[in-house]
Design a protein around this motif. Structure first.
Motif, PDB file in Angstrom:
ATOM      1  N   ALA A   1      50.843  80.714  69.689  1.00 50.41           N
ATOM      2  CA  ALA A   1      52.076  80.597  68.740  1.00 50.41           C
ATOM      3  C   ALA A   1      53.344  80.606  69.412  1.00 50.41           C
ATOM      4  N   ALA A   2      53.379  81.685  70.525  1.00 51.96           N
ATOM      5  CA  ALA A   2      54.619  82.083  71.195  1.00 51.96           C
ATOM      6  C   ALA A   2      55.010  81.061  71.955  1.00 51.96           C
ATOM      7  N   LEU A   3      53.937  80.129  72.582  1.00 50.03           N
ATOM      8  CA  LEU A   3      54.250  79.014  73.366  1.00 50.03           C
ATOM      9  C   LEU A   3      54.883  77.672  72.792  1.00 50.03           C
ATOM     10  N   LEU A   4      53.989  77.452  71.649  1.00 52.01           N
ATOM     11  CA  LEU A   4      54.202  76.258  70.940  1.00 52.01           C
ATOM     12  C   LEU A   4      55.198  76.410  69.647  1.00 52.01           C
ATOM     13  N   PHE A   5      55.442  77.573  69.153  1.00 53.16           N
ATOM     14  CA  PHE A   5      56.157  77.598  67.823  1.00 53.16           C
ATOM     15  C   PHE A   5      57.589  78.757  67.836  1.00 53.16           C
ATOM     16  N   ASP A   6      57.896  78.847  69.125  1.00 52.78           N
ATOM     17  CA  ASP A   6      59.142  79.778  69.292  1.00 52.78           C
ATOM     18  C   ASP A   6      60.114  79.307  68.640  1.00 52.78           C
ATOM     19  N   SER A   7      60.971  80.286  67.742  1.00 58.30           N
ATOM     20  CA  SER A   7      61.667  79.622  66.768  1.00 58.30           C
ATOM     21  C   SER A   7      63.011  79.190  67.480  1.00 58.30           C
ATOM     22  N   SER A   8      63.378  79.647  68.562  1.00 56.77           N
ATOM     23  CA  SER A   8      64.409  78.984  69.427  1.00 56.77           C
ATOM     24  C   SER A   8      64.181  77.797  70.144  1.00 56.77           C
ATOM     25  N   ALA A   9      62.942  77.411  70.529  1.00 51.00           N
ATOM     26  CA  ALA A   9      62.508  76.224  70.904  1.00 51.00           C
ATOM     27  C   ALA A   9      62.386  75.335  69.784  1.00 51.00           C
ATOM     28  N   VAL A  10      61.868  75.668  68.593  1.00 53.55           N
ATOM     29  CA  VAL A  10      61.834  74.919  67.412  1.00 53.55           C
ATOM     30  C   VAL A  10      63.096  74.370  67.062  1.00 53.55           C
ATOM     31  N   SER A  11      64.139  75.278  67.055  1.00 54.91           N
ATOM     32  CA  SER A  11      65.561  75.096  66.332  1.00 54.91           C
ATOM     33  C   SER A  11      66.172  74.234  67.509  1.00 54.91           C
ATOM     34  N   ARG A  12      66.108  74.171  68.792  1.00 55.80           N
ATOM     35  CA  ARG A  12      66.613  73.022  69.838  1.00 55.80           C
ATOM     36  C   ARG A  12      65.818  72.032  69.618  1.00 55.80           C
ATOM     37  N   ASP A  13      64.625  72.036  69.665  1.00 56.42           N
ATOM     38  CA  ASP A  13      64.016  70.459  69.318  1.00 56.42           C
ATOM     39  C   ASP A  13      64.670  69.871  68.037  1.00 56.42           C
ATOM     40  N   VAL A  14      64.671  70.360  66.804  1.00 55.69           N
ATOM     41  CA  VAL A  14      65.169  69.933  65.770  1.00 55.69           C
ATOM     42  C   VAL A  14      66.623  69.345  65.983  1.00 55.69           C
ATOM     43  N   MET A  15      67.405  70.294  66.458  1.00 50.47           N
ATOM     44  CA  MET A  15      68.968  69.931  66.600  1.00 50.47           C
ATOM     45  C   MET A  15      68.898  68.513  67.722  1.00 50.47           C
ATOM     46  N   GLU A  16      67.802  68.635  68.666  1.00 50.85           N
ATOM     47  CA  GLU A  16      68.056  67.700  69.641  1.00 50.85           C
ATOM     48  C   GLU A  16      67.584  66.181  68.779  1.00 50.85           C
ATOM     49  N   LEU A  17      66.521  66.244  68.208  1.00 52.91           N
ATOM     50  CA  LEU A  17      66.030  65.061  67.219  1.00 52.91           C
ATOM     51  C   LEU A  17      67.026  64.613  66.235  1.00 52.91           C
ATOM     52  N   LEU A  18      68.005  65.580  65.770  1.00 49.80           N
ATOM     53  CA  LEU A  18      69.124  65.423  64.697  1.00 49.80           C
ATOM     54  C   LEU A  18      70.322  64.686  65.421  1.00 49.80           C
ATOM     55  N   GLY A  19      70.132  64.661  66.651  1.00 46.68           N
ATOM     56  CA  GLY A  19      71.373  64.245  67.574  1.00 46.68           C
ATOM     57  C   GLY A  19      72.543  65.350  67.599  1.00 46.68           C
ATOM     58  N   LEU A  20      72.119  66.586  67.507  1.00 46.88           N
ATOM     59  CA  LEU A  20      73.214  67.802  67.527  1.00 46.88           C
ATOM     60  C   LEU A  20      73.365  68.458  68.651  1.00 46.88           C
ATOM     61  N   ARG A  21      74.227  68.994  68.882  1.00 48.00           N
ATOM     62  CA  ARG A  21      74.009  69.989  70.133  1.00 48.00           C
ATOM     63  C   ARG A  21      74.353  71.324  70.014  1.00 48.00           C
ATOM     64  N   ALA A  22      73.810  72.416  70.389  1.00 50.76           N
ATOM     65  CA  ALA A  22      74.092  73.725  69.948  1.00 50.76           C
ATOM     66  C   ALA A  22      75.249  74.053  70.549  1.00 50.76           C
ATOM     67  N   ALA A  23      76.021  74.680  69.765  1.00 50.21           N
ATOM     68  CA  ALA A  23      77.253  75.492  70.239  1.00 50.21           C
ATOM     69  C   ALA A  23      77.206  76.431  71.279  1.00 50.21           C
ATOM     70  N   THR A  24      77.818  76.141  72.426  1.00 52.70           N
ATOM     71  CA  THR A  24      77.860  76.994  73.514  1.00 52.70           C
ATOM     72  C   THR A  24      78.772  78.396  73.480  1.00 52.70           C
ATOM     73  N   ALA A  25      78.636  79.385  73.904  1.00 53.21           N
ATOM     74  CA  ALA A  25      79.479  80.650  73.585  1.00 53.21           C
ATOM     75  C   ALA A  25      80.140  80.694  75.095  1.00 53.21           C
TER      76      ALA A  25
END
Length: 76
Positions: free
Chosen positions: A52-76
């Motif tokens: 679960a930690a390897l495949l379903f980490d919430s940060s990794a899932v969010s990053r993958d979804v944003m990439e699929l949607l063509g969005l970039r994460a805001a940089t701090a």
């Protein structure tokens, strides 16, 4: 059961046992494995946590979804 969704999260014999869908006989047989070998419960649980930690980490899932949607994460 060995159906979509479950077979992506369960590695048969490692973190659980996949059984034929709608088969109470197969389910009872798999359950008896854990009754006879209760030591497998802890090891399967640990393997599930690692998977679960390897495949379903919430940060990794969010990053993958944003990439699929063509969005970039805001940089701090």
């Amino acid at each position: 059961t060995d159906v979509p969704g479950c077979r992506q999260t369960v590695e048969n014999g490692v973190n659980g046992l996949l059984v034929e869908a709608r088969s109470s006989t197969a389910l009872a047989k798999a359950m008896s494995v854990f009754a006879v070998r209760p030591d497998l419960i802890s090891s399967a649980g640990s393997a599930s946590r690692q998977r679960a930690a390897l495949l379903f980490d919430s940060s990794a899932v969010s990053r993958d979804v944003m990439e699929l949607l063509g969005l970039r994460a805001a940089t701090a």
